[in-house]
Design a protein around this motif. Structure first.
Motif, PDB file in Angstrom:
ATOM      1  N   PRO A  45      19.846  -3.848  10.932  1.00 37.81           N
ATOM      2  CA  PRO A  45      18.702  -2.950  11.157  1.00 37.81           C
ATOM      3  C   PRO A  45      17.565  -3.549  11.988  1.00 37.81           C
ATOM      4  O   PRO A  45      16.827  -2.774  12.612  1.00 37.81           O
ATOM      5  N   PRO A  46      17.383  -4.873  12.058  1.00 37.42           N
ATOM      6  CA  PRO A  46      16.301  -5.362  12.929  1.00 37.42           C
ATOM      7  C   PRO A  46      16.542  -5.133  14.427  1.00 37.42           C
ATOM      8  O   PRO A  46      15.657  -5.450  15.232  1.00 37.42           O
ATOM      9  N   CYS A  47      17.687  -4.593  14.801  1.00 39.49           N
ATOM     10  CA  CYS A  47      17.927  -4.341  16.237  1.00 39.49           C
ATOM     11  C   CYS A  47      16.793  -3.482  16.818  1.00 39.49           C
ATOM     12  O   CYS A  47      16.174  -2.681  16.115  1.00 39.49           O
ATOM     13  N   ASP A  48      16.566  -3.632  18.111  1.00 35.43           N
ATOM     14  CA  ASP A  48      15.498  -2.881  18.783  1.00 35.43           C
ATOM     15  C   ASP A  48      15.941  -1.486  19.181  1.00 35.43           C
ATOM     16  O   ASP A  48      15.126  -0.559  19.240  1.00 35.43           O
ATOM     17  N   VAL A  49      17.222  -1.354  19.522  1.00 29.58           N
ATOM     18  CA  VAL A  49      17.772  -0.038  19.896  1.00 29.58           C
ATOM     19  C   VAL A  49      19.148   0.125  19.268  1.00 29.58           C
ATOM     20  O   VAL A  49      19.821  -0.867  18.958  1.00 29.58           O
ATOM     21  N   PHE A  50      19.548   1.386  19.129  1.00 30.20           N
ATOM     22  CA  PHE A  50      20.851   1.691  18.537  1.00 30.20           C
ATOM     23  C   PHE A  50      21.525   2.772  19.375  1.00 30.20           C
ATOM     24  O   PHE A  50      20.857   3.712  19.827  1.00 30.20           O
ATOM     25  N   LEU A  51      22.827   2.641  19.550  1.00 30.91           N
ATOM     26  CA  LEU A  51      23.586   3.759  20.106  1.00 30.91           C
ATOM     27  C   LEU A  51      24.079   4.595  18.935  1.00 30.91           C
ATOM     28  O   LEU A  51      24.757   4.068  18.038  1.00 30.91           O
ATOM     29  N   VAL A  52      23.698   5.867  18.937  1.00 32.93           N
ATOM     30  CA  VAL A  52      23.913   6.723  17.772  1.00 32.93           C
ATOM     31  C   VAL A  52      24.689   7.961  18.207  1.00 32.93           C
ATOM     32  O   VAL A  52      24.383   8.560  19.250  1.00 32.93           O
ATOM     33  N   PHE A  66      15.593   2.970   6.899  1.00 30.71           N
ATOM     34  CA  PHE A  66      16.726   2.216   6.360  1.00 30.71           C
ATOM     35  C   PHE A  66      16.630   2.283   4.847  1.00 30.71           C
ATOM     36  O   PHE A  66      15.617   1.880   4.261  1.00 30.71           O
ATOM     37  N   GLN A  67      17.652   2.816   4.205  1.00 26.98           N
ATOM     38  CA  GLN A  67      17.533   3.106   2.776  1.00 26.98           C
ATOM     39  C   GLN A  67      17.880   1.933   1.884  1.00 26.98           C
ATOM     40  O   GLN A  67      17.206   1.663   0.913  1.00 26.98           O
ATOM     41  N   ARG A  68      18.978   1.268   2.215  1.00 30.50           N
ATOM     42  CA  ARG A  68      19.340   0.078   1.429  1.00 30.50           C
ATOM     43  C   ARG A  68      20.345  -0.743   2.214  1.00 30.50           C
ATOM     44  O   ARG A  68      20.939  -0.255   3.179  1.00 30.50           O
ATOM     45  N   LEU A  69      20.524  -1.975   1.768  1.00 32.09           N
ATOM     46  CA  LEU A  69      21.525  -2.840   2.391  1.00 32.09           C
ATOM     47  C   LEU A  69      22.803  -2.786   1.560  1.00 32.09           C
ATOM     48  O   LEU A  69      22.755  -2.654   0.332  1.00 32.09           O
ATOM     49  N   LYS A  70      23.912  -2.923   2.258  1.00 27.48           N
ATOM     50  CA  LYS A  70      25.212  -2.906   1.584  1.00 27.48           C
ATOM     51  C   LYS A  70      25.432  -4.214   0.825  1.00 27.48           C
ATOM     52  O   LYS A  70      25.080  -5.290   1.321  1.00 27.48           O
ATOM     53  N   ASP A  71      26.042  -4.103  -0.334  1.00 25.44           N
ATOM     54  CA  ASP A  71      26.448  -5.272  -1.106  1.00 25.44           C
ATOM     55  C   ASP A  71      27.908  -5.531  -0.727  1.00 25.44           C
ATOM     56  O   ASP A  71      28.816  -4.911  -1.265  1.00 25.44           O
ATOM     57  N   LYS A  72      28.125  -6.454   0.234  1.00 24.50           N
ATOM     58  CA  LYS A  72      29.436  -6.531   0.895  1.00 24.50           C
ATOM     59  C   LYS A  72      30.304  -7.666   0.369  1.00 24.50           C
ATOM     60  O   LYS A  72      29.803  -8.665  -0.139  1.00 24.50           O
ATOM     61  N   LEU A  73      31.608  -7.507   0.602  1.00 27.46           N
ATOM     62  CA  LEU A  73      32.570  -8.572   0.301  1.00 27.46           C
ATOM     63  C   LEU A  73      32.263  -9.829   1.109  1.00 27.46           C
ATOM     64  O   LEU A  73      32.209 -10.932   0.578  1.00 27.46           O
ATOM     65  N   PRO A 118      22.767  -8.444   7.417  1.00 26.06           N
ATOM     66  CA  PRO A 118      22.383  -7.193   6.765  1.00 26.06           C
ATOM     67  C   PRO A 118      23.080  -5.990   7.408  1.00 26.06           C
ATOM     68  O   PRO A 118      23.012  -5.807   8.616  1.00 26.06           O
ATOM     69  N   SER A 119      23.763  -5.204   6.586  1.00 26.92           N
ATOM     70  CA  SER A 119      24.343  -3.926   7.042  1.00 26.92           C
ATOM     71  C   SER A 119      23.708  -2.849   6.172  1.00 26.92           C
ATOM     72  O   SER A 119      23.655  -3.002   4.952  1.00 26.92           O
ATOM     73  N   HIS A 146       0.827  -1.211   0.000  1.00 25.94           N
ATOM     74  CA  HIS A 146       0.000   0.000   0.000  1.00 25.94           C
ATOM     75  C   HIS A 146       0.863   1.263   0.000  1.00 25.94           C
ATOM     76  O   HIS A 146       0.358   2.367   0.105  1.00 25.94           O
ATOM     77  N   GLY A 147       2.163   1.065  -0.057  1.00 29.13           N
ATOM     78  CA  GLY A 147       3.054   2.223  -0.071  1.00 29.13           C
ATOM     79  C   GLY A 147       3.431   2.720   1.309  1.00 29.13           C
ATOM     80  O   GLY A 147       4.061   3.769   1.450  1.00 29.13           O
ATOM     81  N   ASN A 148       3.056   1.969   2.343  1.00 29.52           N
ATOM     82  CA  ASN A 148       3.434   2.389   3.701  1.00 29.52           C
ATOM     83  C   ASN A 148       4.877   1.969   4.006  1.00 29.52           C
ATOM     84  O   ASN A 148       5.303   0.889   3.611  1.00 29.52           O
ATOM     85  N   ARG A 149       5.541   2.824   4.709  1.00 22.92           N
ATOM     86  CA  ARG A 149       6.931   2.529   5.086  1.00 22.92           C
ATOM     87  C   ARG A 149       6.943   1.381   6.097  1.00 22.92           C
ATOM     88  O   ARG A 149       6.245   1.424   7.112  1.00 22.92           O
ATOM     89  N   ILE A 150       7.730   0.341   5.832  1.00 24.22           N
ATOM     90  CA  ILE A 150       7.786  -0.758   6.806  1.00 24.22           C
ATOM     91  C   ILE A 150       9.225  -1.084   7.242  1.00 24.22           C
ATOM     92  O   ILE A 150       9.456  -1.513   8.358  1.00 24.22           O
ATOM     93  N   ASP A 151      10.189  -0.890   6.344  1.00 26.65           N
ATOM     94  CA  ASP A 151      11.601  -1.173   6.667  1.00 26.65           C
ATOM     95  C   ASP A 151      11.793  -2.525   7.337  1.00 26.65           C
ATOM     96  O   ASP A 151      12.336  -2.631   8.441  1.00 26.65           O
ATOM     97  N   GLU A 152      11.343  -3.560   6.669  1.00 22.30           N
ATOM     98  CA  GLU A 152      11.523  -4.911   7.206  1.00 22.30           C
ATOM     99  C   GLU A 152      12.658  -5.612   6.465  1.00 22.30           C
ATOM    100  O   GLU A 152      12.786  -5.479   5.251  1.00 22.30           O
ATOM    101  N   VAL A 153      13.444  -6.346   7.212  1.00 26.74           N
ATOM    102  CA  VAL A 153      14.500  -7.132   6.570  1.00 26.74           C
ATOM    103  C   VAL A 153      14.057  -8.587   6.543  1.00 26.74           C
ATOM    104  O   VAL A 153      13.730  -9.161   7.583  1.00 26.74           O
ATOM    105  N   GLU A 154      14.023  -9.132   5.332  1.00 22.48           N
ATOM    106  CA  GLU A 154      13.694 -10.561   5.213  1.00 22.48           C
ATOM    107  C   GLU A 154      14.970 -11.364   5.404  1.00 22.48           C
ATOM    108  O   GLU A 154      15.966 -11.157   4.692  1.00 22.48           O
ATOM    109  N   LEU A 155      14.923 -12.252   6.370  1.00 18.32           N
ATOM    110  CA  LEU A 155      16.100 -13.057   6.689  1.00 18.32           C
ATOM    111  C   LEU A 155      15.747 -14.527   6.515  1.00 18.32           C
ATOM    112  O   LEU A 155      14.641 -14.943   6.843  1.00 18.32           O
ATOM    113  N   ASP A 156      16.692 -15.275   6.024  1.00 19.71           N
ATOM    114  CA  ASP A 156      16.445 -16.703   5.833  1.00 19.71           C
ATOM    115  C   ASP A 156      16.223 -17.380   7.195  1.00 19.71           C
ATOM    116  O   ASP A 156      16.859 -17.003   8.190  1.00 19.71           O
TER     117      ASP A 156
END
Ligand SMILES: Cc1cc2nc3c(=O)[nH]c(=O)nc-3n(C[C@H](O)[C@H](O)[C@H](O)COP(=O)(O)OP(=O)(O)OC[C@H]3O[C@@H](n4cnc5c(N)ncnc54)[C@H](O)[C@@H]3O)c2cc1C
Length: 528
Positions: free
Chosen positions: A209-216, A237-244, A250-251, A68-78
């Motif tokens: 990003p699924p963490c409940d709290v962050f030290l910022v 959360f804008q995007r996940l890094k494509d990492k080595l 997920p970062s 529906h276009g609502n912001r959810i910022d969910e990470v799908e993890l295996d």
């Protein structure tokens, strides 16, 4: 099919790790032997291997909006990721010393981290950040610690909470004082009418990003400050890094649009507040480096015992024996140092050594880990280059510890800073190394040189920063040599002192001098 190597698993990674078993007892964690066998057995099961492969293959996916276009910022993890992380949480890798603050708790946890790391290194990132957030909260915001600690330390994957950190920004990660994220005070803006801050800005790296709290970290009116931010409104959360490497983890990149932050520590004192966290995550980087080396050593020896070339098992061929023994002494030296440093987290009286040794050994062990992984991979030949062997993952993951929580130069410069600003650290470190004085002439000579170097580096006309890596390297070798001379079998200590301290070794692995007892080293490194 001939000449094929049987799978390593099932194996109890603890049972076969004599260096770790002895270190656990020696450093005060003997009561954790049962837990270590459990972690070693489950991490060494076929099930764990398959979960790790699956989590690595099915990389996480960020869904920013629903249909529906609502912001959810969910990470799908295996589901395999959840299996691996659940295993770590239920074994209290994130919380043991805080829930059971008894002698040896940090040592036992360190051993469990080293063992679970065999299952998957990626899941240890949120585990480490959660573990490390507790001392930062206790020191900097006791009321937030009271509110969050019960959930952050609960060994319950479904009902506990996890903590992350967001320091790094586009324009600089090492230099956090260059942060430009703003924190505006909002008097009485919190849910209970308490004062909060609204954070606005962008974070270039924010793992899990699924963490409940962050030290910022963010710039408040009085300067750079540390905040506890709950995951929720105002965080995108804008995007996940494509990492080595650590591909199952997920970062993310994170935008803050007025997220509420609660102060940790004093306003303007964000660096010391988050340093409490970073010291603990650095310990875990050190452990991660030692874990990778141990795994590489085990895989290389196992393969070489079961694979023949030119009419004889690889392990019986002198050039390969040299490589394997060299990998093994590096691994044992790193394990011994990591568990000794972990003990300093159990003992208040060890605080000067703790701070200094963490920085020195994090630098060195993480630096050595990548070359070690490459050499261990090569022991498996072409099979080592293929994903099925698990070695490519080990190799890809290896450099991370040397970047996260202080890249190589930054760690080395941190040691320099500590020499000047925390004058008790270097003497405490040297005193620990000197406990082996008289045990090996090559170590004694190395210690004398190192002491002199640590003094002359600051003399007028010197260039301490230019020499920083060299100085830290010598210090790290001194501690590793000292621990091996005191506690390892003579074959291991002798090979280390000859090759690393006595100038008889070469520049790559596999260049131990003639006369070292490679058979004894290998029998110990992986009992047949
Ligand atoms: C997989 C992964 C996960 C991460 N997760 C997080 C996270 O959850 N939260 C978070 O905040 N950050 C995270 N980071 C970011 C990480 O902490 C930074 O990348 C790191 O601190 C380095 O900062 P930078 O990338 O800006 O490099 P820079 O600071 O630009 O450094 C670049 C190079 O310059 C060197 N250098 C810097 N200063 C000096 C100096 N004074 N003298 C000499 N050399 C110097 C460094 O050693 C490095 O080699 C993550 C990184 C990775 C790779």
């Amino acid at each position: 099919m001939l000449n094929q190597v049987p799978p390593l698993e099932p194996i109890d990674f603890f049972e076969v790790d004599l260096a770790l078993r002895e270190a656990l007892e020696r450093e005060g964690g003997g009561w954790g032997v049962g837990r270590a066998h459990d972690a070693g057995t489950v991490a060494g099961s076929i099930e764990a291997r398959e979960h790790s492969r699956r989590a690595e293959r099915n990389q996480p996916l960020l869904r920013t909006h629903d249909r529906h276009g609502n912001r959810i910022d969910e990470v799908e993890l295996d589901p395999s990721w959840h299996w691996l992380l659940r295993g770590a949480i239920e074994r209290e890798l994130h919380s043991l010393p805080w829930r059971e603050p008894c002698p040896g708790a940090h040592v036992v946890r360190a051993a469990l981290m080293a063992l679970w790391g065999n299952a998957n290194g990626g899941v240890l990132c949120p585990v480490s950040m959660t573990y490390a957030a507790i001392p930062a909260l206790r020191d900097g915001a006791p009321e937030l610690a009271v509110a969050w600690e019960p959930r952050l330390t609960r060994p319950d994957y479904d009902h506990g909470a996890l903590a992350g950190m967001a320091m790094t920004e586009r324009q600089g990660g090492s230099d956090v004082r260059a942060n430009i994220t703003r924190a505006e005070p909002v008097a009485g803006g919190g849910d209970a009418g308490e004062d909060v801050y609204e954070l606005r800005g962008h974070k270039w790296f924010c793992s899990y990003p699924p963490c409940d709290v962050f030290l910022v970290l963010a710039q408040a009116p009085a300067g750079l400050s540390c905040f506890l931010v709950e995951r929720g409104p105002g965080m995108e959360f804008q995007r996940l890094k494509d990492k080595l490497g650590t591909r199952s983890l997920p970062s993310s990149e994170l935008e803050l649009h007025g997220a509420y932050g609660r102060l940790v520590g004093e306003e303007g004192r964000g660096v010391p507040a988050i340093a409490r966290m970073v010291n603990h995550t650095r310990l875990d980087c050190l452990l991660g480096g030692a874990t990778g080396m141990r795994r590489g050593t085990v895989e290389a020896i196992h393969h070489s015992r079961h694979r023949s070339a030119f009419g004889a098992p690889l392990v019986d061929q002198p050039a390969m024996r040299n490589v394997l023994a060299d990998l093994a002494i590096e691994s044992e030296a790193s394990t011994a140092a990591a568990i000794r440093v972990a003990r300093s987290y159990d003992e208040t009286a060890d605080s000067a050594f703790r701070r200094f040794a963490t920085a020195v050994m994090k630098y060195w062990v993480c630096k050595r880990a990548t070359a070690h992984a490459a050499e261990a991979l090569e022991c498996l030949g072409g099979n080592g280059y293929v994903e099925d062997s698990g070695m490519p993952r080990l190799y890809r993951d290896a450099p991370l510890g040397s970047i996260w929580e202080g890249s190589g130069n930054v760690s080395a410069l941190d040691v320099l800073r500590a020499v000047v600003k925390e004058p008790a650290g270097l003497p405490a470190f040297i005193a620990e190394c000197e406990l082996a004085a008289g045990g090996d002439a090559r170590l004694d000579a190395h210690l004398a040189r190192t002491r002199e170097q640590a003094q002359t580096i600051f003399q007028e006309g010197g260039d301490p920063q230019f020499q920083a890596r060299r100085m830290v390297e010598e210090l790290a070798l001194a501690l590793q040599g000292s621990l091996l001379v005191r506690y390892a079998p003579p074959a291991v200590a002798d090979a280390f002192c000859a090759a690393r301290l006595g100038g008889e070794g070469g520049r790559v692995y596999g260049t131990l001098p003639t006369g070292v007892d490679a058979k004894a080293i290998l029998d110990r490194a992986l009992p047949a």
